[in-house]
Design a protein around this motif. Structure first.
Motif, mmCIF file in Angstrom:
data_model
loop_
_atom_site.group_PDB
_atom_site.id
_atom_site.type_symbol
_atom_site.label_atom_id
_atom_site.label_comp_id
_atom_site.label_asym_id
_atom_site.label_seq_id
_atom_site.Cartn_x
_atom_site.Cartn_y
_atom_site.Cartn_z
ATOM 1 N N VAL A 142 0.814 -1.211 0.000
ATOM 2 C CA VAL A 142 0.000 0.000 0.000
ATOM 3 C C VAL A 142 0.850 1.264 0.000
ATOM 4 O O VAL A 142 2.061 1.233 0.227
ATOM 5 C CB VAL A 142 -0.944 0.015 1.218
ATOM 6 C CG1 VAL A 142 -1.912 -1.152 1.157
ATOM 7 C CG2 VAL A 142 -0.147 -0.024 2.523
ATOM 8 N N ASN A 143 0.179 2.387 -0.237
ATOM 9 C CA ASN A 143 0.795 3.708 -0.122
ATOM 10 C C ASN A 143 -0.267 4.663 0.409
ATOM 11 O O ASN A 143 -1.417 4.618 -0.032
ATOM 12 C CB ASN A 143 1.320 4.187 -1.477
ATOM 13 C CG ASN A 143 2.139 5.454 -1.361
ATOM 14 O OD1 ASN A 143 1.589 6.553 -1.260
ATOM 15 N ND2 ASN A 143 3.450 5.324 -1.366
ATOM 16 N N ARG A 144 0.097 5.532 1.369
ATOM 17 C CA ARG A 144 -0.913 6.372 2.034
ATOM 18 C C ARG A 144 -0.953 7.813 1.543
ATOM 19 O O ARG A 144 -1.617 8.640 2.161
ATOM 20 C CB ARG A 144 -0.705 6.332 3.548
ATOM 21 C CG ARG A 144 -0.964 4.957 4.108
ATOM 22 C CD ARG A 144 -0.934 4.875 5.624
ATOM 23 N NE ARG A 144 -0.846 3.468 5.960
ATOM 24 C CZ ARG A 144 0.283 2.792 6.064
ATOM 25 N NH1 ARG A 144 1.450 3.412 5.903
ATOM 26 N NH2 ARG A 144 0.276 1.510 6.329
ATOM 27 N N GLY A 145 -0.272 8.114 0.444
ATOM 28 C CA GLY A 145 -0.485 9.434 -0.123
ATOM 29 C C GLY A 145 0.774 10.156 -0.534
ATOM 30 O O GLY A 145 1.894 9.702 -0.319
ATOM 31 N N VAL A 146 0.564 11.311 -1.132
ATOM 32 C CA VAL A 146 1.643 12.138 -1.657
ATOM 33 C C VAL A 146 1.662 13.479 -0.933
ATOM 34 O O VAL A 146 0.720 13.849 -0.234
ATOM 35 C CB VAL A 146 1.473 12.378 -3.168
ATOM 36 C CG1 VAL A 146 1.468 11.062 -3.917
ATOM 37 C CG2 VAL A 146 0.194 13.171 -3.457
ATOM 38 N N ALA A 147 2.746 14.208 -1.115
ATOM 39 C CA ALA A 147 2.839 15.607 -0.699
ATOM 40 C C ALA A 147 3.028 16.447 -1.947
ATOM 41 O O ALA A 147 3.730 16.045 -2.886
ATOM 42 C CB ALA A 147 4.004 15.817 0.268
ATOM 43 N N VAL A 148 2.403 17.627 -1.976
ATOM 44 C CA VAL A 148 2.507 18.549 -3.107
ATOM 45 C C VAL A 148 3.087 19.852 -2.585
ATOM 46 O O VAL A 148 2.639 20.379 -1.556
ATOM 47 C CB VAL A 148 1.132 18.794 -3.759
ATOM 48 C CG1 VAL A 148 1.245 19.774 -4.917
ATOM 49 C CG2 VAL A 148 0.524 17.474 -4.236
ATOM 50 N N TRP A 149 4.080 20.394 -3.319
ATOM 51 C CA TRP A 149 4.782 21.573 -2.802
ATOM 52 C C TRP A 149 5.501 22.286 -3.936
ATOM 53 O O TRP A 149 6.324 21.694 -4.629
ATOM 54 C CB TRP A 149 5.807 21.141 -1.744
ATOM 55 C CG TRP A 149 6.350 22.245 -0.889
ATOM 56 C CD1 TRP A 149 7.586 22.806 -0.954
ATOM 57 C CD2 TRP A 149 5.680 22.893 0.189
ATOM 58 N NE1 TRP A 149 7.740 23.767 0.012
ATOM 59 C CE2 TRP A 149 6.575 23.840 0.735
ATOM 60 C CE3 TRP A 149 4.415 22.780 0.738
ATOM 61 C CZ2 TRP A 149 6.234 24.662 1.798
ATOM 62 C CZ3 TRP A 149 4.079 23.593 1.808
ATOM 63 C CH2 TRP A 149 4.980 24.519 2.325
ATOM 64 N N GLN A 150 5.157 23.553 -4.156
ATOM 65 C CA GLN A 150 5.862 24.410 -5.101
ATOM 66 C C GLN A 150 6.108 23.728 -6.453
ATOM 67 O O GLN A 150 7.228 23.714 -6.981
ATOM 68 C CB GLN A 150 7.172 24.897 -4.485
ATOM 69 C CG GLN A 150 6.934 25.800 -3.272
ATOM 70 C CD GLN A 150 8.196 26.400 -2.710
ATOM 71 O OE1 GLN A 150 9.294 25.881 -2.917
ATOM 72 N NE2 GLN A 150 8.068 27.500 -1.985
ATOM 73 N N GLY A 151 5.028 23.163 -6.992
ATOM 74 C CA GLY A 151 5.103 22.578 -8.316
ATOM 75 C C GLY A 151 5.694 21.189 -8.377
ATOM 76 O O GLY A 151 5.982 20.693 -9.472
ATOM 77 N N LYS A 152 5.870 20.541 -7.228
ATOM 78 C CA LYS A 152 6.393 19.182 -7.195
ATOM 79 C C LYS A 152 5.425 18.275 -6.439
ATOM 80 O O LYS A 152 4.699 18.722 -5.548
ATOM 81 C CB LYS A 152 7.774 19.131 -6.536
ATOM 82 C CG LYS A 152 8.865 19.909 -7.264
ATOM 83 C CD LYS A 152 10.203 19.762 -6.544
ATOM 84 C CE LYS A 152 11.306 20.530 -7.259
ATOM 85 N NZ LYS A 152 11.052 21.990 -7.278
#
Length: 703
Positions: A142-152
């Motif tokens: 499994v994977n519990r998510g992403v982080a989004v930051w300054q276009g990345k």
């Protein structure tokens, strides 16, 4: 997965959206995507249309200020769109939504960017995790998510990489190997967090025998900034940072250092930008029993603890240990919420957590002072938490060093990884609780075996024998509980016959949303717990929903798919058992359509013929059973019920014919079945095969 029901679903999508494919494309969000920074996230309530982080804000309240969908009209909730993730493994992530673009991750650490209005794919990224890495995962890929930051967009991969993607294209910008030892069974399944311009990632694997740590990387360049180990190593060696010298004094100098110690930070984190403190929950011990791990006792810091860390330097500000001498898999990695509460005459900046051990904690997040702790589920290992010392008071029922004990909660905890939510409107925390006890027995002959599936130090056979002797029936049920964190009491509850239901979302519409094992998205009145609406999805749901809006229209989105620690068995009454486990992102809006449902599954259709029995005496079958438990049981159960892993009691003749090729030479490594040639011999594989065939005959006789 891609059967005719998806074709009809596509037609429903277009009808629900009321647009042709060409028009949907014309109204798609325009790049640049994902342009958020600390100022935007800190002021997230000014942009309620967005869901900036896995918990919406730095504080991780999982509360949406949107109220277009509310308790008076939620009965009109219906289907907006769905996106087929083409998987039948567990889905645990909450999407991030920024300016009309939805970013989500699925199992095998894949990442997707979608038009949040229509579900149209903008890009997809596959990190191509080697299939055999599945053997390292205690609880599914499994994977519990992403982080989004300054276009990345940042994602941690199952095989230990931290990858930065271009939010506009999905192109890989940089990748860092976060693992310190590739000979150990490390994994990364948690969502990265951003704190002070750094990307923070932890790891999992304590059940297999690893040492926990978290690492911070520069969000722009990917350069490593610092690393904090959560438990000390062998004190005969230099300490990596000053906090470990103090921690080592709480361990027996002759502890089982070869087993890693545990303390993995595989999920919960939160960040307070005003205090500039990062909060990290740490996990269970390796091996489990303290009598085996650290025979002379001690608190064994920083197992099962909440750590407050300065993100600029990686130094510890304070710590609080929820379970000193942890021996029961009582992780403190469960969801952390930061909020302000009126306690007495004072408004306190607090940290809230309901970890596995069964106590709900309220801490001052500036100092780590314990303000209160009360049982939120049945607990028998401790009577209470002493507010003067901050320590739980053991009852003795949890001491299984000399004989097996039935302990509440069991290793699944009173609350697992499924996120809770907090509503500032009601002042209540909503917790997806579990009710499942377990027997524990220490293994006095424990020996650490590198790359073995489990290195827990528990005597499983003795635990099972004690359970059978006592005639105990293990309860497996769950509840949604509304909890008053000030009064420390339950306000209302919804009982479920299944224990592994979904995480939670609270909204300003006086609503609490939760997906369930039987395949519904349910909406309850946040103040009273009254069922306000339910929408049948046809897929079991574990993940927590998110809410966002596009052009003034509010949506609820959730990843629907069963698995995780329960992938081995689809529970009776679950949607996964009835309809299979077609993983997808499902999104809802007011006045939407009917959710497309997969066709029902006939699990007993085309059962393969039984193979010929192998030449094996009783000793060989007994050895096969032991080897199966050591190396195979992490994924495959011996139940003849449907599950997400191949049913080894119903193997096709072709699989029996190449059994050794699969087990010893990796014939199916690309599909997640690892090569075990370094752990078992041909004679061992023969014993396992003979045992499985013997079990297949027993299962066939019971059908």
């Amino acid at each position: 997965m891609n059967g005719r029901w998806l074709v009809s679903a596509t037609l429903l999508i277009l009808g629900a959206c009321g647009k042709s494919p060409e028009l949907a494309k014309d109204t798609a969000p325009k790049a640049p995507y994902g342009r958020i920074d600390q100022a935007r996230v800190a002021a997230a309530n000014n942009e309620p249309q967005n869901w900036f982080t896995t918990g919406r804000t730095f504080s991780e309240e999982r509360f949406s200020p949107l109220d277009q969908i509310n308790v008076s009209n939620v009965q009109q909730l219906g289907f907006a769109w769905h996106y087929d993730l083409q998987t039948e493994r567990g889905l645990e992530a909450t999407p991030v939504v920024v300016d009309g673009v939805l970013f989500a991750s699925s199992n095998w650490s894949k990442v997707y960017a979608l038009d949040a209005r229509t579900g149209r794919e903008l890009w997809a990224f596959d990190p191509k995790v080697p299939g055999e890495w599945a053997r390292n995962a205690c609880c599914d890929v499994v994977n519990r998510g992403v982080a989004v930051w300054q276009g990345k967009v940042y994602v941690g991969t199952l095989d230990g990489r931290l990858i930065a993607l271009d939010a506009n294209t999905g192109k890989e910008l940089w990748s860092q190997d976060t693992l310190i030892d590739h000979s150990r069974s490390y994994t990364v399944t948690g969502a990265p967090r951003i704190a002070g311009g750094k990307v923070i990632i932890g790891n999992g694997g304590a059940e297999m025998g690893v040492r926990g740590y978290i690492t911070a990387y520069d969000a722009e360049s990917g350069a490593q900034a610092w690393r904090f180990f959560t438990v000390p190593g062998d004190p005969k060696l230099p300490f990596e940072h000053p906090e470990l010298e103090a921690a080592s004094k709480t361990w027996d100098p002759n502890s089982r250092w070869e087993a890693g110690g545990g303390g993995t930070a595989w999920d919960a984190m939160a960040y307070d930008p005003e205090l500039n403190l990062l909060y990290v929950g740490t996990g269970n011990a390796s091996p489990f029993p303290q009598s085996v791990r650290s025979p002379k006792g001690g608190d064994n810091l920083y197992l099962s603890s909440i750590l407050a860390i300065h993100p600029d330097t990686g130094r510890l500000a304070w710590h609080y240990q929820t379970t000193p001498g942890e021996s029961w898999d009582y992780t403190a990695v469960q969801h952390i919420i930061l909020t302000d509460l009126q306690i007495g005459a004072t408004t306190r900046k607090v940290l809230l957590q309901a970890p596995k051990n069964g106590f709900f904690y309220v801490l001052d997040r500036a100092t780590g002072e314990l303000l209160s702790a009360e049982k939120y589920v049945d607990v028998n290992w401790a009577s209470h938490v002493d507010l003067k010392t901050g320590r739980p008071v053991p009852t003795g029922q949890g001491d299984y060093s000399k004989e097996p004990k039935r302990v509440a909660p069991g290793p699944f905890g009173g609350h697992n990884w499924q996120p809770m939510a907090f509503s500032p409107q009601t002042g209540l925390v909503y917790i997806p609780t579990l009710d499942r006890t377990a027997y524990y027995a220490a293994d006095p002959d424990y020996k650490y075996i590198p790359r073995r599936s489990f290195n827990m130090g528990r005597a499983g056979a003795k635990e099972y024998a004690t359970q059978v002797r006592d005639g105990a029936v293990m309860t497996r049920k769950g509840a949604l509980k509304a909890w008053d964190p000030i009064a420390q009491r339950e306000v209302w509850r919804i009982d479920y016959p299944w224990f592994y239901n979904g995480g939670l979302l609270a909204t300003a519409g006086n609503l609490v949303f939760q997906g369930t094992t039987d395949g519904y998205l349910k909406a309850y009145a946040a103040d009273s717990g009254k069922l306000a609406a339910e929408v049948f999805v046809g897929t079991s749901i574990m993940a927590a929903p998110a809410s966002y809006s596009v052009d003034g229209e509010q949506y609820i989105a959730v990843l629907a798919g069963y698995g995780g620690a329960q992938l081995d068995e689809y529970l009776e009454g679950s949607a996964a058992r009835k309809y299979g486990n077609a993983g997808r992102i499902v999104t809802f809006k007011l006045d939407g359509g009917k959710v497309p449902v997969p066709p029902e599954k006939d699990w007993n259709a085309n059962i393969p013929p039984l193979p010929e029995r192998m030449q094996a005496d009783a000793a060989t079958l007994e050895r096969g059973a032991l080897l199966f438990g050591q190396h195979c049981g992490v994924c495959h159960s011996l139940s003849d019920t449907p599950g997400g892993y191949p049913n080894l009691l119903r193997l096709a003749p072709g699989k029996h014919a190449i059994f050794d090729e699969i087990v010893l030479r990796g014939a199916l490594a690309s599909r997640g079945m690892a090569n075990f040639s370094k752990e078992i011999s041909e004679a061992d594989a023969h014993a396992i095969h003979a045992f499985l065939i013997d079990q297949a005959y027993e299962a066939s006789a019971k059908r």
